[in-house]
Design an enzyme around this catalytic site. Sequence first.
Site, PDB file in Angstrom:
ATOM      1  CB  CYS A 150      -0.959  -0.006   1.187  1.00  0.00           C
ATOM      2  SG  CYS A 150      -0.179  -0.120   2.819  1.00  0.00           S
ATOM      3  CG  ASN A 309      -4.585  -0.067   5.179  1.00  0.00           C
ATOM      4  OD1 ASN A 309      -5.617   0.527   5.483  1.00  0.00           O
ATOM      5  ND2 ASN A 309      -4.279  -1.243   5.691  1.00  0.00           N
TER       6      ASN A 309
END
Length: 336
Positions: A150, A309
């Site tokens: 992420c 994320n």
Amino acid sequence: MSLGAADVGAGAGPPGQHAGAVDNWPVAIIGSGVVGTDLMSRIGNGDGRLRVSAMVGTNPHCDGLARAAAAGISTSPGGVDGLLSMPEFANIRLVFDTTNPGAHQSNWARLADTGVRMLDLTASAIGPCCVPAVNLDAQLDAPNLSMATCSAQAAVPIVAAVRRHGVVRYAEVVSAIASQALGPAERVTLDEFAELTTTAVQELGGARRAKTLTIVNPADPPMPMRTTVFCLVDQADEVARNEADVLAVVDGVQALLPGYRLKHRVQFERLGSGNTLYIPGTGEFGGTRITVLLEITAAGGYLPACAGNVAIVTSAAKATAEAIVERHAQTLKAKI
């Protein structure tokens, strides 16, 4: 993790229903947790180039399998073996693995000889690393493609944009992720993910040296993911062009995930005599420090807003799969 109640499969229809669809690839998702369920939702809300035909997990009572079944998707709690035994597998063109690095190795060992393509969302790095905003076209033919972490999905496009106008001597990525958006598996692999992010910043972003820090943010109510990217660049003559390129890549990533945005304007600071920085392993640095502050919100899927994320990786995986379908269609067209 407290999850929203977005309808899985909303907007999806039978093959050929979506105007302008290049193709309609049946895909499967391994892993029925948060990541797999969000991915399923995003594909269902997509333009029709992908169609989830199967989802498998290992917990027969999980929310992901229940949602998939409610959307008319075939399910199995038997993991990869369950997938291989499903009649739908004969038509599967691509498999997303949303489990964990250890499980992915086993899953790929079972699937590698079947001819299906694999998109790895576990960051196991078996296949080449992909950040769609930076190196998508170069990786589309890989049988197993690893989606970058992420933090890398957020930061690498920024570093690559800055690299166009100068040597990035050092890049530092600091990501703050809501505690509620991290499961047990993610918590124990934060150091490993940081190393993978650092490698991506150097190899894909083009930084000479890099460092990654991940902070677990305990705030309640939870905050969106925030990523700060620092770049130390040799020369400072291209400030306007640097800013324009950063804004352009932000727009590009935003097209994949609307929740990706600049938190503040790009900041430039000149460093010179009496105002230098010391970089361990490199020495004193004088030039320009460029700071980019980003906020990543989980928009348009199954997740709460704080889970940017997860959303940035599932959005990147969906975009990559759609590009694979597009490449396949172009290849077939060229043969006609």
